[in-house]
Design a protein around this motif. Sequence first.
Motif, mmCIF file in Angstrom:
data_model
loop_
_atom_site.group_PDB
_atom_site.id
_atom_site.type_symbol
_atom_site.label_atom_id
_atom_site.label_comp_id
_atom_site.label_asym_id
_atom_site.label_seq_id
_atom_site.Cartn_x
_atom_site.Cartn_y
_atom_site.Cartn_z
ATOM 1 N N VAL A 48 53.386 -71.748 -14.645
ATOM 2 C CA VAL A 48 54.626 -71.338 -13.981
ATOM 3 C C VAL A 48 54.790 -69.837 -14.186
ATOM 4 O O VAL A 48 54.915 -69.366 -15.321
ATOM 5 C CB VAL A 48 55.843 -72.084 -14.539
ATOM 6 N N LEU A 49 54.784 -69.096 -13.092
ATOM 7 C CA LEU A 49 54.935 -67.647 -13.126
ATOM 8 C C LEU A 49 56.253 -67.288 -12.457
ATOM 9 O O LEU A 49 56.518 -67.688 -11.327
ATOM 10 C CB LEU A 49 53.781 -66.947 -12.399
ATOM 11 N N GLY A 50 57.087 -66.532 -13.161
ATOM 12 C CA GLY A 50 58.393 -66.181 -12.637
ATOM 13 C C GLY A 50 58.328 -65.139 -11.536
ATOM 14 O O GLY A 50 57.266 -64.615 -11.186
ATOM 15 N N GLU A 51 59.478 -64.829 -10.989
ATOM 16 C CA GLU A 51 59.563 -63.810 -9.943
ATOM 17 C C GLU A 51 59.107 -62.458 -10.480
ATOM 18 O O GLU A 51 59.305 -62.134 -11.649
ATOM 19 C CB GLU A 51 61.001 -63.704 -9.443
ATOM 20 N N TYR A 52 58.459 -61.671 -9.613
ATOM 21 C CA TYR A 52 58.047 -60.288 -9.872
ATOM 22 C C TYR A 52 56.940 -60.170 -10.917
ATOM 23 O O TYR A 52 56.649 -59.069 -11.392
ATOM 24 C CB TYR A 52 59.247 -59.422 -10.301
ATOM 25 N N VAL A 53 56.282 -61.254 -11.270
ATOM 26 C CA VAL A 53 55.167 -61.192 -12.212
ATOM 27 C C VAL A 53 54.020 -60.383 -11.593
ATOM 28 O O VAL A 53 53.757 -60.475 -10.393
ATOM 29 C CB VAL A 53 54.700 -62.598 -12.595
ATOM 30 N N SER A 54 53.338 -59.614 -12.427
ATOM 31 C CA SER A 54 52.148 -58.879 -11.998
ATOM 32 C C SER A 54 50.980 -59.247 -12.909
ATOM 33 O O SER A 54 51.086 -59.111 -14.137
ATOM 34 C CB SER A 54 52.371 -57.366 -12.086
ATOM 35 N N LEU A 55 49.880 -59.698 -12.306
ATOM 36 C CA LEU A 55 48.643 -59.928 -13.040
ATOM 37 C C LEU A 55 47.632 -58.885 -12.596
ATOM 38 O O LEU A 55 47.302 -58.788 -11.408
ATOM 39 C CB LEU A 55 48.083 -61.322 -12.761
ATOM 40 N N GLY A 56 47.115 -58.095 -13.539
ATOM 41 C CA GLY A 56 46.083 -57.124 -13.218
ATOM 42 C C GLY A 56 44.770 -57.814 -12.902
ATOM 43 O O GLY A 56 44.618 -59.036 -13.063
ATOM 44 N N PRO A 57 43.776 -57.063 -12.450
ATOM 45 C CA PRO A 57 42.486 -57.674 -12.124
ATOM 46 C C PRO A 57 41.885 -58.420 -13.306
ATOM 47 O O PRO A 57 41.951 -57.968 -14.451
ATOM 48 C CB PRO A 57 41.623 -56.456 -11.745
ATOM 49 N N GLY A 58 41.319 -59.590 -13.012
ATOM 50 C CA GLY A 58 40.576 -60.330 -14.016
ATOM 51 C C GLY A 58 41.396 -60.969 -15.113
ATOM 52 O O GLY A 58 40.871 -61.272 -16.188
ATOM 53 N N VAL A 59 42.670 -61.231 -14.876
ATOM 54 C CA VAL A 59 43.502 -61.958 -15.850
ATOM 55 C C VAL A 59 43.203 -63.449 -15.734
ATOM 56 O O VAL A 59 43.054 -63.979 -14.629
ATOM 57 C CB VAL A 59 44.998 -61.679 -15.617
ATOM 58 N N HIS A 60 43.143 -64.144 -16.863
ATOM 59 C CA HIS A 60 42.806 -65.571 -16.863
ATOM 60 C C HIS A 60 43.891 -66.369 -17.583
ATOM 61 O O HIS A 60 44.155 -66.148 -18.764
ATOM 62 C CB HIS A 60 41.445 -65.802 -17.527
ATOM 63 N N LEU A 61 44.506 -67.289 -16.844
ATOM 64 C CA LEU A 61 45.545 -68.157 -17.387
ATOM 65 C C LEU A 61 45.017 -69.590 -17.388
ATOM 66 O O LEU A 61 44.759 -70.151 -16.320
ATOM 67 C CB LEU A 61 46.818 -68.089 -16.543
ATOM 68 N N PRO A 62 44.859 -70.238 -18.559
ATOM 69 C CA PRO A 62 44.507 -71.654 -18.586
ATOM 70 C C PRO A 62 45.733 -72.508 -18.303
ATOM 71 O O PRO A 62 46.796 -72.004 -17.957
ATOM 72 C CB PRO A 62 43.975 -71.840 -20.007
#
Length: 216
Positions: free
Chosen positions: A147-161
């Motif tokens: 679950v990612l909230g509003e306005y979240v930013s993931l940079g290149p190559g981020v990994h979420l299990p």
Amino acid sequence: MTPLILFGAGGHAREVAQLVRDINQAQPGSWQLLGFMADPGAAPGNPMPLPAPWLGDSQQALAAHPGAHCIVAVGDSRARRRIAVQLRQQHPGLRFATLVHPRAWLAEGVHLGPGSVVFAGACINVDVTIGRHASINLACTISHDCVLGEYVSLGPGVHLPGGVTLGEAVDVGTGACFRPRVSVGANAVIGAGAAVVHDLPGNCVAVGAPARPTRP
């Protein structure tokens, strides 16, 4: 074609413009990129030329193109939140686009909020929820039930299990990785290459492996 204006004039905005071109190549006639707009008095400060016309501030651009959709093409989470809130207040009928690169992969059951952008190579698996105006950059992976909230930013190559929760406007640097089911509070900044193995509070900057808050 659906008319589209990008708010922003920096490198991130040019990346979003490339994403629009790639969508149109894969699905001809999807978007008509009218140009770029920004805050009143702002002008392109990047030496690289913009790939579409400069339309001025949002009042000028949206008055000239009242039916256009918009993307806030700004990389910083909190700046993107400020701009999106401002645009909604000033232009209540404004519609925000949702852009997914044709070489990104989204499984069934993914919910992606309006105004969000998913770049090439991203993989988002089943039953993931992503709020409005999120930015999922190149080659990110997001596993089940995140679950990612509003306005979240993931940079290149981020990994979420699986099962990771990121609060509103969390900004995650390039190459960061997470342990399953950890939570990060709103407005936190996670440094590039960090390994997040424990829950982190909101309004902190966290770096390292394991990631630890360094300052509020």
